[in-house]
Motif scaffolding. Structure first.
Motif, PDB file in Angstrom:
ATOM      1  N   VAL A 187       0.926  -1.023   0.004  1.00  0.00           N
ATOM      2  CA  VAL A 187       0.063  -0.054  -0.145  1.00  0.00           C
ATOM      3  C   VAL A 187       0.919   1.158  -0.143  1.00  0.00           C
ATOM      4  O   VAL A 187       1.686   1.442   0.914  1.00  0.00           O
ATOM      5  N   LEU A 188       0.899   2.109  -1.204  1.00  0.00           N
ATOM      6  CA  LEU A 188       1.677   3.080  -1.277  1.00  0.00           C
ATOM      7  C   LEU A 188       1.127   4.508  -1.356  1.00  0.00           C
ATOM      8  O   LEU A 188      -0.115   4.281  -2.097  1.00  0.00           O
ATOM      9  N   SER A 189       1.435   5.592  -0.555  1.00  0.00           N
ATOM     10  CA  SER A 189       0.670   6.423  -0.212  1.00  0.00           C
ATOM     11  C   SER A 189       1.658   7.605  -0.809  1.00  0.00           C
ATOM     12  O   SER A 189       2.780   7.849  -0.521  1.00  0.00           O
ATOM     13  N   THR A 190       1.404   8.432  -1.898  1.00  0.00           N
ATOM     14  CA  THR A 190       2.061   9.393  -2.468  1.00  0.00           C
ATOM     15  C   THR A 190       1.549  10.813  -2.203  1.00  0.00           C
ATOM     16  O   THR A 190       0.426  11.071  -1.868  1.00  0.00           O
ATOM     17  N   GLY A 191       2.414  11.832  -2.108  1.00  0.00           N
ATOM     18  CA  GLY A 191       1.999  13.252  -1.972  1.00  0.00           C
ATOM     19  C   GLY A 191       2.827  13.970  -0.853  1.00  0.00           C
ATOM     20  O   GLY A 191       3.136  13.763   0.107  1.00  0.00           O
ATOM     21  N   SER A 192       3.529  15.078  -1.507  1.00  0.00           N
ATOM     22  CA  SER A 192       4.610  15.871  -0.877  1.00  0.00           C
ATOM     23  C   SER A 192       3.968  16.630   0.311  1.00  0.00           C
ATOM     24  O   SER A 192       4.597  17.175   1.019  1.00  0.00           O
ATOM     25  N   GLU A 193       2.712  16.680   0.169  1.00  0.00           N
ATOM     26  CA  GLU A 193       2.031  17.589   1.269  1.00  0.00           C
ATOM     27  C   GLU A 193       1.369  16.614   2.367  1.00  0.00           C
ATOM     28  O   GLU A 193       0.931  17.165   3.289  1.00  0.00           O
ATOM     29  N   LEU A 194       1.636  15.409   2.309  1.00  0.00           N
ATOM     30  CA  LEU A 194       1.385  14.519   3.224  1.00  0.00           C
ATOM     31  C   LEU A 194       2.523  14.499   4.696  1.00  0.00           C
ATOM     32  O   LEU A 194       3.803  14.125   4.296  1.00  0.00           O
ATOM     33  N   ARG A 199       2.539  14.692  14.212  1.00  0.00           N
ATOM     34  CA  ARG A 199       3.277  15.921  13.929  1.00  0.00           C
ATOM     35  C   ARG A 199       2.432  17.235  13.690  1.00  0.00           C
ATOM     36  O   ARG A 199       1.274  17.299  13.259  1.00  0.00           O
ATOM     37  N   ALA A 200       3.230  18.209  13.936  1.00  0.00           N
ATOM     38  CA  ALA A 200       2.500  19.621  14.059  1.00  0.00           C
ATOM     39  C   ALA A 200       2.473  19.855  12.325  1.00  0.00           C
ATOM     40  O   ALA A 200       3.417  19.463  11.686  1.00  0.00           O
ATOM     41  N   ARG A 202       2.162  22.186   9.054  1.00  0.00           N
ATOM     42  CA  ARG A 202       2.391  23.572   8.681  1.00  0.00           C
ATOM     43  C   ARG A 202       1.505  24.053   7.503  1.00  0.00           C
ATOM     44  O   ARG A 202       0.747  22.997   7.069  1.00  0.00           O
ATOM     45  N   HIS A 203       1.439  25.415   7.025  1.00  0.00           N
ATOM     46  CA  HIS A 203       0.484  25.566   5.843  1.00  0.00           C
ATOM     47  C   HIS A 203       0.730  24.949   5.021  1.00  0.00           C
ATOM     48  O   HIS A 203       1.845  24.612   4.476  1.00  0.00           O
ATOM     49  N   GLY A 204      -0.440  24.282   4.422  1.00  0.00           N
ATOM     50  CA  GLY A 204      -0.307  23.553   3.077  1.00  0.00           C
ATOM     51  C   GLY A 204      -0.062  21.899   3.239  1.00  0.00           C
ATOM     52  O   GLY A 204       0.117  21.248   2.432  1.00  0.00           O
ATOM     53  N   GLU A 205       0.346  21.600   4.340  1.00  0.00           N
ATOM     54  CA  GLU A 205       0.310  20.183   4.614  1.00  0.00           C
ATOM     55  C   GLU A 205      -1.023  19.473   5.259  1.00  0.00           C
ATOM     56  O   GLU A 205      -1.750  20.178   6.021  1.00  0.00           O
ATOM     57  N   ILE A 206      -1.087  18.287   5.110  1.00  0.00           N
ATOM     58  CA  ILE A 206      -2.255  17.561   5.487  1.00  0.00           C
ATOM     59  C   ILE A 206      -1.767  16.313   6.135  1.00  0.00           C
ATOM     60  O   ILE A 206      -0.737  15.497   5.541  1.00  0.00           O
TER      61      ILE A 206
END
Length: 405
Positions: A187-194, A199-200, A202-206
């Motif tokens: 199970v591979l999860s992609t996304g630089s925003e992840l 963790r705390a 930052r703006h733009g992260e989920i």
């Protein structure tokens, strides 16, 4: 590709495509303790009868029933207790006339005895017993083979092995069973925003949620998931992350990066390598991918959490169940009546989250149709299946629901 209905792949066609990627997994022989929830690959014929011998259903006394005719509290019949038979005694005994054998539950009934009088109908005496009730022939005796005859089928191929099935296998003397190995799924999860939960932000992260959600769904479908998280939106990094796992898994499952925008890393990395990306006539979950990458089946789901989980339910859960040898691969379907009306897009099969009430036969919507509304998915116990040609339904109209819990 146009998103018009004429350009979209039908749900059932894509489902067949996904199912065709996976054959059944290899068969392994496993000890009973390691077979829970696995699927039996071959029918099981019992090597022994069950029970294997006539045995007592009660603590009491083995007797000739005819010798107790007329026994009552006022006129008890007294017998000599010639033997004591606990469960586990293995020598073969015979009951002589005018005698009884004290016997425990599960112990072998001596030759000649045709009944067991329960201890409550006696004075419990030794070495002589007074019996206060008459008994009929066959009373309190479990006959050898009355449950299972030697050589008969006790478990069918395709049986899902739960507590009762494994207990039965042990009862007929079997210590290991041939089962289909659980499908191994990366199970591979992609996304630089992840980022990792905890963790705390930052703006733009989920927070990354698809990985644990889909890995759990794989496990619930009988698969063996391996979770690979936080693969960035970079094609080279994607290939590098995938490469070490290809020799050990039966399927690669990705989420995200399959749509039409920029930075669609899964689509960019796998297109032209055997994975076909398409648009399916469904809501949610229109962008989908399926195919082969370096000899390994790949299923690529959209990244929005609800789209991913609904797509798993519709396309991949049946495929995984079939791969592990299961006979029944579909969720239970039934007809319910809507609590409220709904609208659906023309030309797309809609799967709405719902709460089905078995007492009333009614189903209510859980949240709106948006593919980002994960809280509604957690509240739902079914999917409402709205056909492509239906654009509007009123309160009270019948609908098909798929029970997911």
């Amino acid at each position: 590709m146009s998103t018009s209905s004429a350009a979209l792949v039908e749900v059932e066609a894509h489902k067949a495509r996904v199912c065709s990627l996976l054959g059944t997994t290899p068969v392994e022989r496993r000890g009973l303790a390691d077979c829970l929830d696995l699927v039996l690959a071959e029918e099981l014929l019992s090597p022994v009868a069950l029970p294997p011998f006539d045995n007592s259903a009660m603590d009491g006394y083995a007797v000739h029933s005819g010798e107790l005719a007329g026994a009552s509290p006022e006129a008890p019949v007294e017998l000599l207790v010639a033997e004591d038979i606990p469960a586990g005694r293995t020598d073969e005994l015979s009951l002589l006339g005018g005698t009884a054998h004290r016997i425990m539950t599960g112990a072998p009934v001596p030759t000649g005895a045709d009944a067991v009088v329960q201890v409550e109908w006696t004075d419990g005496g030794m070495p002589r017993v007074r019996v206060h009730r008459e008994v009929k022939a066959g009373m309190n005796i479990r006959r050898g083979g009355e449950d299972v005859l030697a050589g008969t089928r006790v478990l069918a191929a395709g049986s899902v092995l739960g507590a009762a099935e494994l207990g039965l296998a042990a009862a007929v003397g079997v210590s290991a069973l041939p089962v289909f190995r659980p499908p191994r799924v990366l199970v591979l999860s992609t996304g630089s925003e992840l980022v990792e939960p905890g963790r705390a932000l930052r703006h733009g992260e989920i927070y990354e949620s698809n990985g644990i959600m889909l890995a759990t769904a794989v496990r619930q479908a009988g698969g063996q998931p391996e979770l690979l998280r936080f693969v960035p939106d970079d094609v080279d990094a994607f290939h590098a992350a995938l490469a070490p796992h290809l020799s050990t898994v039966d399927l690669v499952l990705t989420s995200g990066g399959v749509s039409a925008g920029a930075y669609e890393v899964v689509k960019d990395a796998l297109s032209g390598h055997g994975v076909e990306f398409t648009k399916v006539a469904m809501q949610p979950g229109m962008p989908q991918g399926a195919g082969w990458y370096r000899g390994v089946p790949v299923v690529s789901l959209p990244g929005n959490p609800v789209s991913a989980l609904v797509s798993f339910e519709v396309f991949l859960r049946p495929a995984l169940l079939a791969a592990r040898g299961a006979v029944d691969t579909e969720r239970p379907r039934l007809t319910a009546r809507l609590v409220e009306g709904l609208r659906a897009p023309a030309g797309r099969r809609q799967f709405r989250r719902g709460r089905y009430d078995a007492t009333t036969g009614l189903v209510a919507m859980a949240g709106g149709p948006g593919s980002h509304l994960l809280s509604a998915m957690a509240q739902a116990n079914c999917l409402i299946d709205v056909p492509e040609e239906v654009t509007e339904l009123a309160a009270g109209d019948p609908v098909t629901v798929l029970l997911t819990r």
